[in-house]
Design a protein around this motif. Sequence first.
Motif, short mmCIF file in Angstrom:
data_model
loop_
_atom_site.label_atom_id
_atom_site.label_comp_id
_atom_site.label_asym_id
_atom_site.label_seq_id
_atom_site.Cartn_x
_atom_site.Cartn_y
_atom_site.Cartn_z
N PHE A 93 0.86 -1.19 0.00
CA PHE A 93 0.00 0.00 0.00
C PHE A 93 0.89 1.24 0.00
O PHE A 93 1.91 1.28 0.70
N THR A 94 0.47 2.24 -0.76
CA THR A 94 1.16 3.54 -0.75
C THR A 94 0.19 4.66 -0.37
O THR A 94 0.58 5.82 -0.37
N GLU A 95 -1.05 4.29 -0.05
CA GLU A 95 -2.06 5.25 0.38
C GLU A 95 -3.16 4.51 1.11
O GLU A 95 -3.19 3.27 1.12
N ASP A 96 -4.07 5.24 1.71
CA ASP A 96 -5.22 4.64 2.38
C ASP A 96 -6.19 4.13 1.31
O ASP A 96 -6.85 4.91 0.63
N CYS A 97 -6.26 2.83 1.16
CA CYS A 97 -7.15 2.24 0.17
C CYS A 97 -8.52 1.89 0.74
O CYS A 97 -9.54 2.03 0.05
N VAL A 122 -17.93 -6.95 -5.57
CA VAL A 122 -16.48 -6.87 -5.42
C VAL A 122 -15.97 -5.67 -6.20
O VAL A 122 -16.56 -5.28 -7.21
N CYS A 123 -14.91 -5.09 -5.70
CA CYS A 123 -14.26 -4.01 -6.45
C CYS A 123 -12.75 -4.19 -6.40
O CYS A 123 -12.21 -4.89 -5.55
N GLY A 124 -12.08 -3.54 -7.35
CA GLY A 124 -10.62 -3.54 -7.41
C GLY A 124 -10.14 -2.15 -7.73
O GLY A 124 -10.93 -1.28 -8.13
N ILE A 125 -8.84 -1.92 -7.56
CA ILE A 125 -8.29 -0.59 -7.79
C ILE A 125 -7.07 -0.70 -8.72
O ILE A 125 -6.68 -1.79 -9.12
N GLN A 126 -6.50 0.45 -9.04
CA GLN A 126 -5.43 0.52 -10.02
C GLN A 126 -4.14 -0.14 -9.51
O GLN A 126 -3.68 0.14 -8.41
N THR A 147 -13.46 7.39 -13.53
CA THR A 147 -14.51 7.24 -12.52
C THR A 147 -14.79 5.76 -12.28
O THR A 147 -14.41 4.91 -13.10
N PRO A 148 -15.45 5.42 -11.17
CA PRO A 148 -15.79 4.01 -10.93
C PRO A 148 -16.55 3.42 -12.11
O PRO A 148 -17.51 4.00 -12.60
N THR A 149 -16.09 2.26 -12.57
CA THR A 149 -16.61 1.67 -13.81
C THR A 149 -16.90 0.19 -13.60
O THR A 149 -16.05 -0.54 -13.07
N GLN A 150 -18.07 -0.24 -14.05
CA GLN A 150 -18.39 -1.66 -13.98
C GLN A 150 -17.57 -2.41 -15.03
O GLN A 150 -17.48 -2.01 -16.18
N VAL A 151 -16.94 -3.50 -14.60
CA VAL A 151 -16.09 -4.31 -15.48
C VAL A 151 -16.47 -5.77 -15.33
O VAL A 151 -17.29 -6.14 -14.48
N ASP A 152 -15.87 -6.63 -16.17
CA ASP A 152 -16.15 -8.06 -16.05
C ASP A 152 -15.46 -8.65 -14.83
O ASP A 152 -16.09 -9.30 -14.00
N PHE A 153 -14.14 -8.45 -14.73
CA PHE A 153 -13.47 -8.89 -13.51
C PHE A 153 -12.22 -8.06 -13.26
O PHE A 153 -11.66 -7.46 -14.19
N VAL A 154 -11.83 -7.98 -11.99
CA VAL A 154 -10.63 -7.26 -11.58
C VAL A 154 -9.54 -8.27 -11.26
O VAL A 154 -9.81 -9.43 -10.95
N PHE A 165 -14.42 -1.33 -10.93
CA PHE A 165 -13.03 -0.90 -10.88
C PHE A 165 -12.99 0.56 -10.45
O PHE A 165 -13.67 1.41 -11.00
N LEU A 166 -12.18 0.85 -9.40
CA LEU A 166 -12.03 2.20 -8.87
C LEU A 166 -10.65 2.73 -9.26
O LEU A 166 -9.65 2.37 -8.63
N PRO A 167 -10.56 3.57 -10.28
CA PRO A 167 -9.25 3.97 -10.81
C PRO A 167 -8.53 5.05 -10.00
O PRO A 167 -7.35 5.30 -10.22
N GLN A 168 -9.23 5.67 -9.07
CA GLN A 168 -8.67 6.83 -8.39
C GLN A 168 -7.72 6.48 -7.24
O GLN A 168 -7.05 7.35 -6.69
N ILE A 169 -7.68 5.22 -6.84
CA ILE A 169 -6.75 4.77 -5.81
C ILE A 169 -5.92 3.61 -6.36
O ILE A 169 -6.35 2.92 -7.29
#
Length: 317
Positions: A104-108, A124-128, A172-179, A223-227
């Motif tokens: 981690f490099t920030e508060d996720c 479920v969600c995932g990040i960058q 922005t938060p985007t619905q995807v098939d899988f993270v 998918f949450l791209p901002q973190i």
Amino acid sequence: MEKTTSAQPLVSVIILNYNTFQLMLDCVASIKKFTPSNIHVEFIIVDNASANNEGVSLQNAFQNQEECQVLRSQINLGFGAGNVLGAQQAKGRYFAFINSDVLFTEDCFSEMVSFMESSKNVGVCGIQILNGEGEKSISQRPFEGVRYKLFGKKFLYKTDPKIPKINAELKTPTQVDFVIGSFMFFNANAYRECGGFDPNIFLYYEEFDICYRLKLLGYKTVFLPQISYIHLEGQSGGFNILKKKEHLLSYLYVVRKNLGFSKFWIIKSYLLLTYFFKAIFKPKYRPLFKFLLFRGESLAHSLRHQQKQLEKKDTIL
């Protein structure tokens, strides 16, 4: 955001360890460093029968940390079953399945929890993902069905523009098939409802499988791209025949299980044809073609069946 009591953590972090002792210590330390005090986190570390009594070393390293528990498996269970073992002990409202080579490099967690609490039907969600040099890596992918496998990503995107491109610069938060499975953040109820990770899968395509099952139940993968976080995945670049075989086994198992026999048959036939022509010009592909022709759809040939149980003296403190 509701603060939980000491009896119920908000987030259960489940991390598998397999011969990655120092990476595990660094991973847990980074999560603690960047997680605020109002987010109550428990850590469940599953040692997958590491060598050199590494499980004992982990128990000693975390023995004075009440929020951490170490589970020791006597055999390498792989990704799916190892995480299932850890999740059985989890008490949080959210499950964070994290690889030991993550930093981690920030508060996720704060933003992920806030998003999940304010969004309906998100399972479920995932990040960058960032690599070791801080560059963006692929963090979400489409399901690899017939269109994807036979005609490629470009054809898939043209025929279904709702599917975001793998390398799209999402804002922005985007619905995807899988993270990607190096860090998956689940609503615990959704995880349980879909049955959790499939313990039959030793390696590869676990994310495809579980996100597809969540979708069938009406849950979204976002998918949450901002973190972001760093994933120190090794890039050997070598041709590992055992891993290539496992990759094929897992993929065909997930396809047949989730997409049905007809699509499975089409995809397997295409792969056989592809590897046949590859084998003509590149001898290294000949074992893969033979494997796919005679064995490539049975998990009886998975690496999981080559794992040996630790000796009894190594499993008792």
